[in-house]
Scaffold this motif. Structure first.
Motif, PDB file in Angstrom:
ATOM      1  N   UNK A   1       4.954  50.507  35.880  1.00 12.94           N
ATOM      2  CA  UNK A   1       4.625  49.147  35.643  1.00 12.94           C
ATOM      3  C   UNK A   1       5.902  48.220  35.304  1.00 12.94           C
ATOM      4  N   UNK A   2       7.106  48.671  34.779  1.00 11.26           N
ATOM      5  CA  UNK A   2       8.039  47.844  34.820  1.00 11.26           C
ATOM      6  C   UNK A   2       8.898  47.571  36.142  1.00 11.26           C
TER       7      UNK A   2
ATOM      8  N   UNK B   1       7.642  41.366  40.764  1.00 12.15           N
ATOM      9  CA  UNK B   1       7.174  40.155  40.374  1.00 12.15           C
ATOM     10  C   UNK B   1       8.006  38.868  40.175  1.00 12.15           C
ATOM     11  N   UNK B   2       8.851  39.252  39.167  1.00 14.78           N
ATOM     12  CA  UNK B   2       9.781  38.358  39.021  1.00 14.78           C
ATOM     13  C   UNK B   2      10.734  38.052  39.917  1.00 14.78           C
ATOM     14  N   UNK B   3      10.807  38.559  40.935  1.00 12.07           N
ATOM     15  CA  UNK B   3      11.804  38.302  42.196  1.00 12.07           C
ATOM     16  C   UNK B   3      11.166  37.878  43.510  1.00 12.07           C
ATOM     17  N   UNK B   4       9.833  37.620  43.289  1.00 11.59           N
ATOM     18  CA  UNK B   4       9.097  37.212  44.359  1.00 11.59           C
ATOM     19  C   UNK B   4       9.497  36.007  44.869  1.00 11.59           C
ATOM     20  N   UNK B   5       9.687  35.972  46.269  1.00 14.83           N
ATOM     21  CA  UNK B   5      10.004  34.908  46.971  1.00 14.83           C
ATOM     22  C   UNK B   5       8.708  33.941  47.284  1.00 14.83           C
TER      23      UNK B   5
ATOM     24  N   UNK C   1       3.739  39.668  49.432  1.00 16.02           N
ATOM     25  CA  UNK C   1       2.594  40.074  48.529  1.00 16.02           C
ATOM     26  C   UNK C   1       2.422  41.599  49.065  1.00 16.02           C
ATOM     27  N   UNK C   2       2.704  42.001  50.290  1.00 11.82           N
ATOM     28  CA  UNK C   2       2.511  43.388  50.471  1.00 11.82           C
ATOM     29  C   UNK C   2       3.379  44.472  49.705  1.00 11.82           C
ATOM     30  N   UNK C   3       4.636  43.912  49.231  1.00  8.61           N
ATOM     31  CA  UNK C   3       5.548  44.466  48.616  1.00  8.61           C
ATOM     32  C   UNK C   3       5.027  44.554  47.217  1.00  8.61           C
ATOM     33  N   UNK C   4       4.617  43.771  46.576  1.00 12.92           N
ATOM     34  CA  UNK C   4       3.969  43.652  45.329  1.00 12.92           C
ATOM     35  C   UNK C   4       2.662  44.710  45.517  1.00 12.92           C
ATOM     36  N   UNK C   5       1.994  44.675  46.450  1.00 13.21           N
ATOM     37  CA  UNK C   5       0.628  45.533  46.313  1.00 13.21           C
ATOM     38  C   UNK C   5       1.277  47.214  46.615  1.00 13.21           C
ATOM     39  N   UNK C   6       2.162  47.231  46.967  1.00 12.30           N
ATOM     40  CA  UNK C   6       2.487  48.893  47.053  1.00 12.30           C
ATOM     41  C   UNK C   6       3.748  49.189  46.327  1.00 12.30           C
ATOM     42  N   UNK C   7       4.120  48.337  45.360  1.00 11.94           N
ATOM     43  CA  UNK C   7       5.161  48.785  44.481  1.00 11.94           C
ATOM     44  C   UNK C   7       4.935  50.090  43.682  1.00 11.94           C
ATOM     45  N   UNK C   8       3.674  50.289  43.021  1.00 17.00           N
ATOM     46  CA  UNK C   8       3.374  51.557  42.509  1.00 17.00           C
ATOM     47  C   UNK C   8       3.288  52.445  43.283  1.00 17.00           C
ATOM     48  N   UNK C   9       3.063  52.377  44.757  1.00 14.45           N
ATOM     49  CA  UNK C   9       2.835  53.711  45.463  1.00 14.45           C
ATOM     50  C   UNK C   9       4.017  54.035  46.231  1.00 14.45           C
ATOM     51  N   UNK C  10       4.951  53.048  46.649  1.00 13.87           N
ATOM     52  CA  UNK C  10       5.988  53.260  47.414  1.00 13.87           C
ATOM     53  C   UNK C  10       7.194  53.685  46.637  1.00 13.87           C
TER      54      UNK C  10
END
Length: 451
Positions: free
Chosen positions: A22-23, A29-33, A1-10
């Motif tokens: 956004x893309x 999200x599509x590849x979240x385990x 979830x942390x990876x999702x949370x920081x996708x726009x930042x990192x």
């Protein structure tokens, strides 16, 4: 979830594009385990994604309002209606919902900053915003801002219905006269509508003044209880409960029918000869579902029972001629001459609902894809079924519709912003119809393309 949370930042988007960011988030999200998470993490992810939906909706609203402002500056004529249709296409929803979204966006961006902030933070959902805007529509700017201020602290703890009730209460306190005027104006919008329901059913909705509607409902319930209780000499329950008797009574009274009388209105049930009569193309199944244009499919046994129940004196059969594969309508039998407008009937049968993608409104206008004023032919190929709204919007500056091919009928729609959308007419028997086997020529072409 942390990876999702920081996708726009990192992950800095290429070229600073918000759309690219956004893309990238959507891709992550599509590849979240999900399988590697514990239950508490999964619940936390669900909560975080819910907040993300609210934040994404707020971003959509800011973009929609900026589009509206830009379009009004450059093309003030028909700007709002045109923008609503473009936003609807982008959000894959009907034009009326697109109009609503543009209106809500304008209200939140310009007049309700606290609600917009809560939505941006993911503390509330889009439905909360819609309810607050709707319930404060009749207020002045100052009073609407006061509702926004008062509810800012409690809004995150309310469901969308409770939020709407709270806004309604504050609105009535601040400006009772405007609320009364709105209720009086609402009476002029009373109407009856119909929409499909699952399992071969439909909803018939009467929107009217509260007192009259509640009174009519009470009368129906009283009549139904009397029938079920055996207290009515003119009608028996025949195994029905109160609900079915009330529904049957309402439909019979609105149609002006006597008990047991057949409904005389044409419903244009589309069914293959094989499914109806057991004759015709031996390659087709007798179980092919039938279709009621604008309302969806019904199983073949149900369609046959409708025909049998109507009686021979009230059933008209009209032959529909299709392309060899059976997918597309090409002509209709014109022997029944008591009805005019055969070409329009063909358009309705072919397009089913408004040909604008995601609109799904009933067809009201038979429209020229290539305008008649520019030499467009009044023909089956150049025609398209449209609702009144979409037919008017396509006349606004910047819109263009053209026929890409005739069978299956496909339209290309260009919006003023340059977006391109395709509209494909459904198979005659509805989406999900099994495609016919390819012809030898089609197989030859496929082989050449594969080579």
């Amino acid at each position: 979830m942390e990876g999702i949370r920081t996708a726009l930042v990192d992950r800095p988007p290429a070229g600073g594009s918000v759309r690219a960011a956004v893309a990238a988030l959507r891709e992550s999200l599509a590849h979240s385990d999900i399988g590697a998470m514990g239950d508490s993490e999964r619940l936390a992810l669900i909560a975080e994604l819910e907040r993300l939906k609210g934040s994404a909706s707020a971003c959509q609203m800011r973009a929609a309002d900026a589009l509206r402002v830009s379009r009004q500056e450059s093309r003030p004529q028909d700007a709002l209606r045109s923008v609503g249709s473009e936003v609807a296409l982008a959000r894959r929803e009907s034009p009326s919902l697109g109009d609503r979204f543009v209106g809500v966006s304008r209200a939140l961006v310009e007049e309700m900053p606290a609600t917009l902030a809560a939505l941006t933070a993911g503390e509330v959902g889009e439905r909360h915003a819609v309810e607050l805007v709707r319930e404060t529509a009749a207020l002045s700017l100052a009073d609407r801002a006061e509702v926004d201020r008062r509810l800012a602290g409690v809004l995150p703890g309310l469901g969308w219905r409770a939020a709407g009730r709270a806004a309604r209460r504050v609105a009535a306190e601040l400006d009772a006269a405007s609320v009364v005027r709105r209720m009086e104006a609402a009476v002029r919008s009373r109407r009856v509508s119909v929409r499909p329901a699952p399992d071969g059913m439909a909803y018939l909705t009467v929107l009217g003044p509260l007192r009259e509607v509640v009174g009519a409902y009470a009368a129906l319930q009283a009549r139904a209880r009397s029938v079920v209780g055996g207290q009515c000499d003119d009608e028996g329950a025949e195994g029905r409960g109160v609900g079915p008797v009330a529904a049957d009574t309402a439909l019979r009274l609105m149609a002006g029918l006597a008990p047991g009388q057949v409904q005389p209105v044409e419903v244009q049930l589309v069914i293959t000869d094989r499914a109806l009569l057991g004759v015709g193309d031996q390659g087709r199944s007798t179980s092919d579902p039938a279709r009621v244009p604008g309302h969806g499919s019904v199983p073949a046994p149900v369609a046959r029972s409708w025909v049998r129940g109507a009686g021979p004196a009230s059933v008209w059969l009209r032959r529909l001629y299709t392309a060899p594969g059976g997918r597309d309508l090409v002509a209709m039998d014109s022997r029944r001459r008591i009805f005019s407008g055969l070409l329009r009937r063909m358009l309705v049968l072919r397009d089913d609902v408004c040909s604008t993608p995601w609109c799904d409104a009933p067809i009201v206008h038979a429209d020229h894809a290539h305008p008649a004023r520019l030499g467009g032919a009044t023909s089956f190929g150049n025609g398209s079924g449209r609702c009144a709204r979409c037919n008017q919007v396509k006349e606004a500056p910047g819109w263009r519709v053209e026929v890409v091919r005739g069978s299956p009928h496909e339209l290309l729609i260009r919006t003023p912003s340059g977006a391109v959308h395709h509209s494909l007419a459904p198979p005659l028997l509805g989406w999900g119809t099994d495609p016919p086997a390819p012809s030898p020529l089609e197989r030859h072409h496929e082989a050449l393309l594969g080579a």
